[in-house]
Design an enzyme around this catalytic site. Structure first.
Site, PDB file in Angstrom:
ATOM      1  N   HIS A  44      -7.632  -5.849  -0.358  1.00 50.61           N
ATOM      2  CA  HIS A  44      -6.438  -5.088   0.038  1.00 50.61           C
ATOM      3  C   HIS A  44      -5.689  -5.898   1.092  1.00 50.61           C
ATOM      4  CE1 HIS A  44      -4.105  -1.444  -0.081  1.00 50.61           C
ATOM      5  NE2 HIS A  44      -4.147  -1.334   1.242  1.00 50.61           N
ATOM      6  N   ASP A  92      -9.508  -5.323  -4.766  1.00 51.33           N
ATOM      7  CA  ASP A  92      -9.024  -4.361  -3.765  1.00 51.33           C
ATOM      8  C   ASP A  92      -9.980  -3.166  -3.692  1.00 51.33           C
ATOM      9  OD1 ASP A  92      -7.640  -2.444  -2.244  1.00 51.33           O
ATOM     10  OD2 ASP A  92      -5.695  -3.109  -2.986  1.00 51.33           O
ATOM     11  N   SER A 106       0.837  -1.193   0.000  1.00 50.05           N
ATOM     12  CA  SER A 106       0.000   0.000   0.000  1.00 50.05           C
ATOM     13  C   SER A 106       0.878   1.251   0.000  1.00 50.05           C
ATOM     14  CB  SER A 106      -0.980  -0.055   1.180  1.00 50.05           C
ATOM     15  OG  SER A 106      -2.043   0.846   0.996  1.00 50.05           O
TER      16      SER A 106
END
Length: 174
Positions: A150, A116, A61
């Protein structure tokens, strides 16, 4: 640090995030400050005897985003980047086919789940395309993982292990 997107509540974060849309403002000062911190760590490792061409930056991320940005802005030649579920921050600051990038021949493994909800898959695929305009496109590997939100998955970890083994073969003592 407090993150705007998280109602200014504190959370582990490299820099502030104002929004998740492609046209959202970015924390340029925070991104550049965090990148300088990573560059200082790279410089310290080099002073400790680790050749920069044996260093791979990586993260998930924000960490992956910062790894990509730092690799494109450092003067140290790196082995590569592992960028997971991320995007290229300040992407509009990079000119097409930048000739002055020290890492134009580095290898990048970019991984992204197609489910995601936080960093949309399209951000990852667009980042891979942008990276191909900045460094040797043959050195960019973009892998997608079906149904992955995610998060990370075992298949992704195997892909990372293989990438690192290819980029950093063992040093012989001979």
């Amino acid at each position: 640090m407090p993150v705007s997107l998280n109602m200014r509540m504190s959370m582990p974060s490299w820099f502030d995030i104002y929004g998740l849309s492609p046209d959202a403002n970015e924390d340029e000062t925070g991104i550049k400050r965090a990148s300088q911190n990573i560059k200082a760590l790279i410089d310290q490792e080099v002073r400790n005897g680790i050749p920069s061409h044996r260093i791979i930056l990586g993260g998930f991320s924000q960490g992956g985003a910062l790894s990509l940005y730092t690799a494109l802005t450092t003067q140290q030649k790196l082995a590569g980047v592992v960028a997971l579920s991320c995007w290229l921050p300040l992407r509009n600051s990079f000119p097409q086919a930048s000739a002055n990038i020290a890492n134009k021949d580095m290898y990048v493994l970019q991984c992204h789940g197609d489910a995601d909800p936080l960093v949309p898959f399209i951000f990852g695929s667009q980042t891979a395309e942008k990276m191909k305009s900045l460094i040797n496109p043959a050195n960019i590997t973009f892998k997608s993982y079906r149904g992955l939100p995610h998060n990370a998955c075992p298949e992704e970890m195997v892909d990372i292990k293989r990438f690192i083994e290819r980029q950093l073969p063992p040093i012989s003592d001979e």
